[in-house]
Design a protein around this motif. Structure first.
Motif, PDB file in Angstrom:
ATOM      1  N   TYR A  22       0.845  -1.198   0.000  1.00 26.77           N
ATOM      2  CA  TYR A  22       0.000   0.000   0.000  1.00 26.77           C
ATOM      3  C   TYR A  22       0.880   1.247   0.000  1.00 26.77           C
ATOM      4  O   TYR A  22       2.013   1.241   0.515  1.00 26.77           O
ATOM      5  N   ALA A  23       0.361   2.339  -0.571  1.00 26.29           N
ATOM      6  CA  ALA A  23       1.089   3.608  -0.626  1.00 26.29           C
ATOM      7  C   ALA A  23       0.076   4.743  -0.605  1.00 26.29           C
ATOM      8  O   ALA A  23      -1.128   4.545  -0.832  1.00 26.29           O
ATOM      9  N   TRP A  24       0.574   5.948  -0.304  1.00 22.11           N
ATOM     10  CA  TRP A  24      -0.235   7.159  -0.291  1.00 22.11           C
ATOM     11  C   TRP A  24       0.113   7.988  -1.514  1.00 22.11           C
ATOM     12  O   TRP A  24       1.274   8.264  -1.770  1.00 22.11           O
ATOM     13  N   VAL A  25      -0.886   8.397  -2.271  1.00 20.18           N
ATOM     14  CA  VAL A  25      -0.685   9.239  -3.447  1.00 20.18           C
ATOM     15  C   VAL A  25      -1.391  10.568  -3.219  1.00 20.18           C
ATOM     16  O   VAL A  25      -2.388  10.645  -2.477  1.00 20.18           O
ATOM     17  N   THR A  26      -0.893  11.613  -3.867  1.00 23.76           N
ATOM     18  CA  THR A  26      -1.454  12.960  -3.709  1.00 23.76           C
ATOM     19  C   THR A  26      -1.860  13.500  -5.068  1.00 23.76           C
ATOM     20  O   THR A  26      -1.435  12.987  -6.116  1.00 23.76           O
ATOM     21  N   SER A  27      -2.658  14.556  -5.031  1.00 24.71           N
ATOM     22  CA  SER A  27      -3.103  15.184  -6.284  1.00 24.71           C
ATOM     23  C   SER A  27      -1.981  15.938  -6.978  1.00 24.71           C
ATOM     24  O   SER A  27      -2.120  16.313  -8.150  1.00 24.71           O
ATOM     25  N   CYS A  28      -0.883  16.182  -6.274  1.00 27.88           N
ATOM     26  CA  CYS A  28       0.269  16.861  -6.882  1.00 27.88           C
ATOM     27  C   CYS A  28       1.258  15.861  -7.469  1.00 27.88           C
ATOM     28  O   CYS A  28       2.424  16.193  -7.697  1.00 27.88           O
ATOM     29  N   SER A  29       0.802  14.616  -7.689  1.00 28.49           N
ATOM     30  CA  SER A  29       1.571  13.558  -8.356  1.00 28.49           C
ATOM     31  C   SER A  29       2.784  13.113  -7.557  1.00 28.49           C
ATOM     32  O   SER A  29       3.865  12.846  -8.103  1.00 28.49           O
ATOM     33  N   HIS A  30       2.636  13.000  -6.249  1.00 28.77           N
ATOM     34  CA  HIS A  30       3.696  12.447  -5.394  1.00 28.77           C
ATOM     35  C   HIS A  30       3.164  11.211  -4.685  1.00 28.77           C
ATOM     36  O   HIS A  30       1.949  11.081  -4.461  1.00 28.77           O
ATOM     37  N   ALA A  92      -3.341   7.935 -14.991  1.00 30.13           N
ATOM     38  CA  ALA A  92      -2.455   7.018 -14.259  1.00 30.13           C
ATOM     39  C   ALA A  92      -1.094   6.925 -14.937  1.00 30.13           C
ATOM     40  O   ALA A  92      -0.033   6.922 -14.276  1.00 30.13           O
ATOM     41  N   LEU A  93      -1.119   6.863 -16.278  1.00 35.33           N
ATOM     42  CA  LEU A  93       0.161   6.830 -17.005  1.00 35.33           C
ATOM     43  C   LEU A  93       0.929   8.141 -16.860  1.00 35.33           C
ATOM     44  O   LEU A  93       2.161   8.149 -16.787  1.00 35.33           O
ATOM     45  N   ALA A  94       0.209   9.257 -16.806  1.00 32.98           N
ATOM     46  CA  ALA A  94       0.871  10.552 -16.605  1.00 32.98           C
ATOM     47  C   ALA A  94       1.524  10.608 -15.225  1.00 32.98           C
ATOM     48  O   ALA A  94       2.638  11.150 -15.068  1.00 32.98           O
ATOM     49  N   TYR A  98       5.484  11.036 -14.727  1.00 29.89           N
ATOM     50  CA  TYR A  98       6.018  12.127 -13.893  1.00 29.89           C
ATOM     51  C   TYR A  98       7.012  11.572 -12.862  1.00 29.89           C
ATOM     52  O   TYR A  98       8.079  12.150 -12.640  1.00 29.89           O
ATOM     53  N   GLN A  99       6.630  10.476 -12.238  1.00 29.40           N
ATOM     54  CA  GLN A  99       7.522   9.865 -11.247  1.00 29.40           C
ATOM     55  C   GLN A  99       8.836   9.409 -11.901  1.00 29.40           C
ATOM     56  O   GLN A  99       9.927   9.620 -11.362  1.00 29.40           O
ATOM     57  N   VAL A 100       8.736   8.787 -13.059  1.00 31.43           N
ATOM     58  CA  VAL A 100       9.935   8.319 -13.755  1.00 31.43           C
ATOM     59  C   VAL A 100      10.809   9.496 -14.171  1.00 31.43           C
ATOM     60  O   VAL A 100      12.037   9.454 -14.046  1.00 31.43           O
ATOM     61  N   TYR A 101      10.170  10.569 -14.647  1.00 35.29           N
ATOM     62  CA  TYR A 101      10.927  11.749 -15.091  1.00 35.29           C
ATOM     63  C   TYR A 101      11.683  12.378 -13.913  1.00 35.29           C
ATOM     64  O   TYR A 101      12.872  12.703 -14.015  1.00 35.29           O
ATOM     65  N   HIS A 102      10.996  12.540 -12.796  1.00 31.91           N
ATOM     66  CA  HIS A 102      11.653  13.157 -11.641  1.00 31.91           C
ATOM     67  C   HIS A 102      12.726  12.237 -11.036  1.00 31.91           C
ATOM     68  O   HIS A 102      13.747  12.719 -10.538  1.00 31.91           O
ATOM     69  N   GLU A 103      12.471  10.940 -11.136  1.00 25.71           N
ATOM     70  CA  GLU A 103      13.520  10.014 -10.672  1.00 25.71           C
ATOM     71  C   GLU A 103      14.751  10.114 -11.564  1.00 25.71           C
ATOM     72  O   GLU A 103      15.897  10.089 -11.083  1.00 25.71           O
ATOM     73  N   ARG A 104      14.545  10.294 -12.849  1.00 30.95           N
ATOM     74  CA  ARG A 104      15.673  10.458 -13.760  1.00 30.95           C
ATOM     75  C   ARG A 104      16.415  11.763 -13.472  1.00 30.95           C
ATOM     76  O   ARG A 104      17.660  11.793 -13.479  1.00 30.95           O
ATOM     77  N   LEU A 105      15.646  12.848 -13.208  1.00 31.34           N
ATOM     78  CA  LEU A 105      16.297  14.117 -12.859  1.00 31.34           C
ATOM     79  C   LEU A 105      17.106  13.974 -11.567  1.00 31.34           C
ATOM     80  O   LEU A 105      18.221  14.509 -11.452  1.00 31.34           O
ATOM     81  N   TYR A 106      16.528  13.240 -10.616  1.00 32.84           N
ATOM     82  CA  TYR A 106      17.236  13.050  -9.349  1.00 32.84           C
ATOM     83  C   TYR A 106      18.522  12.247  -9.548  1.00 32.84           C
ATOM     84  O   TYR A 106      19.574  12.580  -8.967  1.00 32.84           O
TER      85      TYR A 106
END
Length: 252
Positions: A22-30, A92-94, A98-106
């Motif tokens: 289980y995980a917590w998701v937010t409307s700001c895509s985190h 959901a794909l967006a 977004y998560q993949v993009y920010h992980e790549r930036l990180y």
């Protein structure tokens, strides 16, 4: 990061654990792990730990199951119109993109930071290597100089050893000659003594063994014949005493 193989990571600072269950998701895509989601979203109003956005809406925070069962997959979107299903899937794909993009930036940020640190370390190590190489060159020069000195000392030692051996040989020759002369002198003295005993003459004393003649010395003040040191009292005592007192010293 692959879109299919890798799992998402918790966006909480200094956590970055792989998400499962289980995980917590937010409307700001985190997305956050269950531990930090329970800790951060229990307060009201809730704030996103990643971007500090206020999450005051009823659907701004949601707890979701990351690995739903086959029954849930079959019924979760059932009865929805195709455009709604596609809209949900696109959102959901967006979120995933977004998560993949920010992980790549990180990861790029970490790579650039590590690269800068590596360049600094290479510069530092190259400077230290140059310093050590210069020290090593100096030490090699000192070793070469010490080797030359050692060779010179060895040559001097060999020369001195040869000279010492030559002096020892000369000393031994002189010692042999001295012993011969000593024996010869002793034999001559013994023959001379034997000849004197046969003739009845006492053995002659060597010049070195002859006694020294006595040496007499008198004080000049007591000599009455010395007019330079003769006082009236001495002249008066000249008639009373037949001779002055002398100091007799025998030279040994």
């Amino acid at each position: 990061m692959s879109l299919c193989d890798d799992l998402l990571l918790c966006n909480f600072p200094k956590c970055r654990v792989k998400l499962s269950g289980y995980a917590w998701v937010t409307s700001c895509s985190h997305i956050f792990c269950e531990k930090h989601g329970d800790m951060e979203f229990s307060q009201s109003p809730a704030t996103c730990p990643a971007c500090n956005n206020t999450l005051s809406g009823r659907m701004d925070i949601a707890r979701t199951e990351l690995s739903p069962s086959e029954e849930q997959k079959a019924i979760i979107l059932s009865g929805l119109r195709p455009e709604i299903v596609l809209d949900i899937c696109s959102r959901a794909l967006a979120f995933w993109t977004y998560q993949v993009y920010h992980e790549r930036l990180y990861q790029q940020y970490n790579y650039s930071k590590a690269e800068q640190h590596l360049k600094q370390m290479e510069k530092l190590y190259s400077h230290q290597i140059q310093s050590k190489e210069s020290e090593l060159a100096g030490m090699k020069g000192e070793v070469t100089t010490m080797k030359k000195l050692l060779e010179e000392y060895k040559r001097n030692y060999s020369e001195l050893s040869e000279k010492l051996m030559e002096r020892n040989r000369e000393y031994q020759k002189l010692q042999v000659q001295y012993d011969k002369l000593k024996l010869r002198s002793l034999s001559l003295a013994n023959r001379e003594a034997a000849a004197n005993r046969q003739q009845g003459n006492p053995p002659r004393m060597r010049s070195s063994e002859a006694p020294s003649p006595p040496f007499f010395c008198s004080s000049p003040f007591d000599d009455a014949r010395n007019s330079a040191f003769c006082s009236p009292l001495n002249r008066q005592e000249q008639h009373n005493a037949p001779s002055s007192r002398g100091f007799k010293i025998m030279r040994m």
